[in-house]
Scaffold this motif. Structure first.
Motif, short mmCIF file in Angstrom:
data_model
loop_
_atom_site.label_atom_id
_atom_site.label_comp_id
_atom_site.label_asym_id
_atom_site.label_seq_id
_atom_site.Cartn_x
_atom_site.Cartn_y
_atom_site.Cartn_z
N VAL A 1 12.14 -5.90 -0.50
CA VAL A 1 11.54 -6.67 0.41
C VAL A 1 10.66 -7.82 -0.31
N GLY A 2 10.94 -8.98 0.32
CA GLY A 2 10.03 -10.19 -0.20
C GLY A 2 9.35 -10.45 1.06
N ILE A 3 7.81 -10.57 0.37
CA ILE A 3 6.77 -10.87 1.57
C ILE A 3 6.10 -11.99 0.80
N VAL A 4 5.84 -12.99 1.66
CA VAL A 4 5.09 -14.33 1.08
C VAL A 4 3.88 -14.41 2.09
N ILE A 5 2.69 -14.41 1.51
CA ILE A 5 1.36 -14.41 1.99
C ILE A 5 0.69 -15.69 2.00
N ILE A 6 0.55 -16.72 2.86
CA ILE A 6 -0.11 -17.88 2.68
C ILE A 6 -1.59 -17.74 2.88
N ASN B 1 10.33 -22.77 6.86
CA ASN B 1 11.33 -22.77 7.71
C ASN B 1 11.88 -21.21 8.17
N GLU B 2 11.96 -21.03 9.51
CA GLU B 2 12.36 -19.79 9.73
C GLU B 2 13.85 -19.36 9.40
N GLY B 3 14.05 -18.07 9.45
CA GLY B 3 15.43 -17.83 8.80
C GLY B 3 16.43 -18.14 9.85
N GLY B 4 17.75 -18.26 9.29
CA GLY B 4 19.03 -18.67 10.17
C GLY B 4 19.26 -17.77 11.33
N GLY C 1 18.56 -11.08 9.44
CA GLY C 1 18.16 -10.58 7.90
C GLY C 1 18.28 -12.14 7.02
N ASP C 2 18.62 -13.31 7.67
CA ASP C 2 18.39 -14.45 6.99
C ASP C 2 17.08 -14.59 6.61
N PRO C 3 16.95 -15.12 5.16
CA PRO C 3 15.50 -14.93 4.84
C PRO C 3 14.68 -16.40 5.39
N HIS C 4 13.16 -16.17 5.36
CA HIS C 4 12.51 -17.54 5.59
C HIS C 4 12.47 -18.28 4.32
N THR D 1 8.57 -26.22 -5.20
CA THR D 1 8.94 -25.05 -5.44
C THR D 1 9.39 -24.38 -4.05
N GLU D 2 10.27 -23.55 -3.86
CA GLU D 2 10.80 -22.88 -2.37
C GLU D 2 10.93 -21.31 -2.60
N LEU D 3 10.20 -20.95 -1.87
CA LEU D 3 10.04 -19.22 -1.94
C LEU D 3 10.70 -18.77 -0.90
N ARG D 4 11.67 -17.82 -0.95
CA ARG D 4 12.55 -17.18 0.05
C ARG D 4 11.72 -15.66 0.24
N ALA D 5 11.85 -15.54 1.65
CA ALA D 5 11.10 -14.19 1.71
C ALA D 5 11.79 -13.69 3.17
N ASP D 6 11.29 -12.39 3.14
CA ASP D 6 11.95 -11.58 4.31
C ASP D 6 10.65 -11.88 5.69
N ILE D 7 9.40 -11.51 5.12
CA ILE D 7 8.31 -11.82 5.89
C ILE D 7 7.49 -12.76 5.56
#
Length: 264
Positions: free
Chosen positions: A11-16, A167-170, A174-177, A185-191
């Motif tokens: 599970v990938g989480i990006v915290i801004i 950008n929200e997922g598709g 389950g499409d990633p954000h 740089t672009e980071l892909r995340a589930d949350i």
């Protein structure tokens, strides 16, 4: 088709943001992950131009005259036995207990400590108000301790950058954000979690009106802002200053314009 093993799931989480709100959330995430789903891979990215812990507001390069609005004995990063929560209770030192452990040599003095910080650590009392630089030292330590406690299947990385678009997922479940950073740089995340804390903002109509009034009459005007970020060098010694409001920012401004410039 064979099913992926739990170790292959991640599970990938990006915290801004990487200030206090972000790292306290990180502590809860890692504690729950270690207790409940340590077999699941966890990848957490913190995005902030300031180092994880104190963030911009509690940064160390600000006047030691600026105080926290809570006393030493009232501030804590970790949970304790008094917490009635579903998540795991993971004790750690309170702000004042951290000071005591540093004094005892059980925790190292921060490498960036100067004479002012060392004096504050040496003389601090439970019912005193710490400077805003002081909790920075504690929360920096607490954020590192949080990562140290993490399960081996968890990874935490800091991106010294700014998030400029999310950008929200598709349409498919389950499409990633995607989080785009100023560096490209672009980071892909589930949350994606927004933990931005004290944000800057565009001046409101009232602030613009007051600024225009001041300009017409040859006066200076400062719109609402975080006091430690405001340039006050243009205010001359002995000048009259009107402050709107009587909150903590007004106290900060008064201190910076008096003691901060050698007055009283």
């Amino acid at each position: 088709m064979s099913q992926p093993s739990p170790w292959q799931l991640r599970v990938g989480i990006v915290i801004i943001g990487a200030g206090p709100a972000a790292v306290m959330l990180l502590e809860r995430l890692l504690a729950s992950h270690r207790r409940d789903t340590p077999e699941l891979g966890l990848d957490v990215r913190l995005v902030d131009p300031h180092p994880p812990g104190g963030g911009r507001i509690w940064r160390r390069d600000q006047s030691p005259l600026l105080k926290l609005n809570s006393m030493f004995e009232d501030v804590a990063f970790f949970t304790d036995a008094s917490c009635q929560i579903e998540g795991p209770v993971e004790p750690g030192p309170t702000l004042y207990e951290w000071v005591e452990r540093v004094r005892a040599g059980a925790i190292d003095v921060p490498e960036w400590a100067d004479e002012v910080l060392l004096r504050e650590i040496a003389t601090a009392a439970p019912a005193e108000f710490p400077t805003r630089r002081r909790p920075r030292a504690d929360i920096d330590w607490a954020s590192r301790e949080t990562v140290r406690r993490a399960a081996p299947t968890a990874a935490v990385r800091w991106h010294e950058d700014r998030a400029i678009a999310v950008n929200e997922g598709g349409r498919a479940e389950g499409d990633p954000h995607t989080v785009r950073l100023a560096s490209g740089t672009e980071l892909r995340a589930d949350i994606v979690v927004h933990a931005l804390g004290h944000n800057g903002s565009q001046p409101e109509a009232e602030a613009l009106r007051l600024g225009e009034f001041a300009a017409r009459h040859g006066l200076g005007y400062v719109a609402p802002a975080f006091t430690a970020d405001v340039d006050l060098d243009w205010v001359g010694a002995g000048d009259d200053v009107i402050v709107r409001g009587m909150g903590l920012a007004a106290v900060d401004l008064t201190v910076l314009l008096t003691e901060g410039r050698g007055g009283r």
